[in-house]
Design an enzyme around this catalytic site. Structure first.
Site, PDB file in Angstrom:
ATOM      1  N   SER A  65       0.824  -1.214   0.000  1.00 45.34           N
ATOM      2  CA  SER A  65       0.000   0.000   0.000  1.00 45.34           C
ATOM      3  C   SER A  65       0.855   1.259   0.000  1.00 45.34           C
ATOM      4  CB  SER A  65      -0.907   0.018   1.234  1.00 45.34           C
ATOM      5  OG  SER A  65      -1.551  -1.228   1.392  1.00 45.34           O
TER       6      SER A  65
HETATM    7  N1  SAH Z   1      -0.849  -4.952   3.943  1.00 45.65           N
HETATM    8  C1  SAH Z   1      -0.007  -5.272   2.803  1.00 45.65           C
HETATM    9  C2  SAH Z   1      -0.671  -4.974   1.465  1.00 45.65           C
HETATM   10  C3  SAH Z   1      -1.741  -5.944   1.196  1.00 45.65           C
HETATM   11  S1  SAH Z   1      -2.204  -6.190  -0.487  1.00 45.65           S
HETATM   12  C4  SAH Z   1       1.339  -4.613   2.901  1.00 45.65           C
HETATM   13  O1  SAH Z   1       1.614  -3.920   3.892  1.00 45.65           O
HETATM   14  O2  SAH Z   1       2.163  -4.839   2.014  1.00 45.65           O
HETATM   15  C5  SAH Z   1      -3.585  -7.232  -0.151  1.00 45.65           C
HETATM   16  C6  SAH Z   1      -3.248  -8.622   0.291  1.00 45.65           C
HETATM   17  O3  SAH Z   1      -4.460  -9.248   0.658  1.00 45.65           O
HETATM   18  C7  SAH Z   1      -2.631  -9.482  -0.803  1.00 45.65           C
HETATM   19  O4  SAH Z   1      -1.378  -9.945  -0.405  1.00 45.65           O
HETATM   20  C8  SAH Z   1      -3.634 -10.623  -0.978  1.00 45.65           C
HETATM   21  O5  SAH Z   1      -3.021 -11.883  -1.235  1.00 45.65           O
HETATM   22  C9  SAH Z   1      -4.353 -10.614   0.354  1.00 45.65           C
HETATM   23  N2  SAH Z   1      -5.691 -11.206   0.350  1.00 45.65           N
HETATM   24  C10 SAH Z   1      -6.696 -11.039  -0.539  1.00 45.65           C
HETATM   25  N3  SAH Z   1      -7.774 -11.762  -0.172  1.00 45.65           N
HETATM   26  C11 SAH Z   1      -7.439 -12.403   0.983  1.00 45.65           C
HETATM   27  C12 SAH Z   1      -8.122 -13.301   1.854  1.00 45.65           C
HETATM   28  N4  SAH Z   1      -9.382 -13.719   1.631  1.00 45.65           N
HETATM   29  N5  SAH Z   1      -7.468 -13.764   2.946  1.00 45.65           N
HETATM   30  C13 SAH Z   1      -6.191 -13.386   3.206  1.00 45.65           C
HETATM   31  N6  SAH Z   1      -5.496 -12.543   2.414  1.00 45.65           N
HETATM   32  C14 SAH Z   1      -6.112 -12.047   1.308  1.00 45.65           C
END
Ligand code: SAH
Length: 218
Positions: A65
């Site tokens: 993000s």
């Molecule tokens: N917080 C992260 C950015 C997250 S991007 C950082 O600091 O870098 C969003 C993430 O959510 C992705 O890695 C994706 O794989 C995950 N995601 C999407 N759907 C999900 C689910 N149902 N359960 C767990 N993770 C999920």
């Protein structure tokens, strides 16, 4: 100071300035973001853009993000240092590392095992011993560790997932981007009281979607 040290110090100053100018004003959040080096969480060609205020690609088509959004979400959680926090969407691990500085314990889950493994390696290198990272479908929360004082979802859902609402303590706060996956979403703060849930709209954001089930590597 050498040229490189000068350069690093200046980049850090610009990074913190960008955060402040976008509304990240909480001193404890700024201190955590000064301490945890975002550069460690970004590999390859984009590594040199780690200190710019923009989201960047990570593995599995996901994104780390935008730093100011990380700051604003963290600030909206109103952490005191005593909380048990659940993060859904470990991604690079950057947000979890920031949370680890400001709360008692962080559980972070991602549906991609590869991302969880890589994030765990960085947490170990940084000696962030209060983070537990797991491969799981976070739309169901983490029933074994529930309830949580705070929940932060870093992928966009159409609605705040029911299991997550159920796993939030009374007096707890959840931050979640809500909206259709590729339209503009709204960052929502949910506060749980004795009588129900209060919803506050914070700002427009754009996150990758919350996807059901584990990734192919999960
Ligand atoms: N917080 C992260 C950015 C997250 S991007 C950082 O600091 O870098 C969003 C993430 O959510 C992705 O890695 C994706 O794989 C995950 N995601 C999407 N759907 C999900 C689910 N149902 N359960 C767990 N993770 C999920």
């Amino acid at each position: 100071m050498t040229d490189t040290q000068d350069h690093i110090a200046e980049r850090k100053m610009q990074f913190l300035f960008a955060l402040r100018s976008r509304g990240v004003t909480d001193a404890t959040v700024l201190t955590a973001m000064e301490k945890i080096d975002r550069g460690l969480f970004i590999k390859g060609t984009f590594a040199d853009r780690a200190y710019e205020d923009m989201p960047l690609p990570i593995a599995f088509g996901q994104t780390i993000s935008q730093p100011s959004v990380v700051g604003l979400m963290t600030q909206a959680l109103r952490l005191t240092g005593r909380e048990k926090v659940l993060e859904v969407g470990t991604g690079s691990g950057y947000q979890a590392a920031i949370l680890s500085q400001l709360s008692r314990r962080v559980y972070t889950v991602d549906r991609h095992r590869g991302l969880v493994g890589e994030a765990m390696r960085i947490f170990r290198d940084l000696d962030l011993t209060n983070i537990t990272a797991l491969c799981a479908d976070g739309s169901f929360g983490l029933p074994d560790q529930a309830p949580f004082d705070r929940i932060i979802v870093t992928a966009a859902a159409e609605d705040p997932p029911g299991p997550l609402l159920n796993q939030l303590k009374v007096g707890g706060i959840m931050i979640v981007p809500v909206g259709q996956s590729d339209a503009v979403q709204s960052l929502i703060r949910v506060a749980r009281s004795e009588t129900g849930f209060d919803y506050d709209e914070l700002l427009p954001v754009r996150f990758v979607p919350l996807v059901e089930g584990l990734g192919r590597d999960g």
